[in-house]
Design a protein around this motif. Structure first.
Motif, PDB file in Angstrom:
ATOM      1  N   LYS A 177       0.812  -1.187  -0.050  1.00  0.00           N
ATOM      2  CA  LYS A 177      -0.125   0.075   0.148  1.00  0.00           C
ATOM      3  C   LYS A 177       0.933   1.482   0.158  1.00  0.00           C
ATOM      4  N   ALA A 178       2.032   1.175   0.776  1.00  0.00           N
ATOM      5  CA  ALA A 178       2.963   2.300   0.777  1.00  0.00           C
ATOM      6  C   ALA A 178       3.585   2.427  -0.654  1.00  0.00           C
TER       7      ALA A 178
ATOM      8  N   LYS B 259       1.500   4.417  -2.866  1.00  0.00           N
ATOM      9  CA  LYS B 259       1.250   5.662  -2.615  1.00  0.00           C
ATOM     10  C   LYS B 259       2.612   6.542  -2.791  1.00  0.00           C
ATOM     11  N   ASN B 260       3.337   5.845  -3.291  1.00  0.00           N
ATOM     12  CA  ASN B 260       4.878   6.555  -3.373  1.00  0.00           C
ATOM     13  C   ASN B 260       5.271   7.026  -2.196  1.00  0.00           C
ATOM     14  N   MET B 261       5.149   6.308  -1.089  1.00  0.00           N
ATOM     15  CA  MET B 261       5.687   6.810   0.177  1.00  0.00           C
ATOM     16  C   MET B 261       6.339   5.592   0.777  1.00  0.00           C
TER      17      MET B 261
ATOM     18  N   TYR C  25       4.079   5.984   5.696  1.00  0.00           N
ATOM     19  CA  TYR C  25       2.549   5.547   5.499  1.00  0.00           C
ATOM     20  C   TYR C  25       2.014   5.223   6.839  1.00  0.00           C
TER      21      TYR C  25
ATOM     22  N   GLN D 229       1.148   8.098   9.143  1.00  0.00           N
ATOM     23  CA  GLN D 229       0.099   8.804   8.726  1.00  0.00           C
ATOM     24  C   GLN D 229      -1.375   8.076   9.028  1.00  0.00           C
TER      25      GLN D 229
END
Length: 85
Positions: A22-23, A26-28, A33, A36
């Motif tokens: 998932k991270a 989102k390019n994180m 992530y 957040q």
């Protein structure tokens, strides 16, 4: 800016892999992530605010003894009176 608190946490490997994917989507970074997610969750479940009370330890206690149904569901008359205020 609020000071950060550093903590080590244990995460199951399956959860770690899911969060990593998932991270990346989102390019994180995984760390950012997770931070957040935790910040958003904390905002949703923010502590109640009471005028003049700023200590988080006291704010966590507010409402802790109050039943979900309300004062009318309590059999103790003194406790009904106190909680009705």
């Amino acid at each position: 800016m609020e000071a950060a608190v550093r903590k080590l946490i244990d995460i199951k490997s399956s959860v770690f892999e899911t969060l990593s994917v998932k991270a990346k989507g989102k390019n994180m970074s995984l760390k950012r992530y997770i931070e957040q997610l935790l910040e958003e969750d904390a905002k949703e479940k923010a502590l109640p605010s009471v005028k003049g009370v700023t200590d988080a330890r006291i704010l966590r206690l507010i409402g802790a003894g109050k039943p979900a149904g309300g004062p009318a569901d309590i059999q103790d008359e003194r406790l009904q009176y106190i909680l009705s205020k």
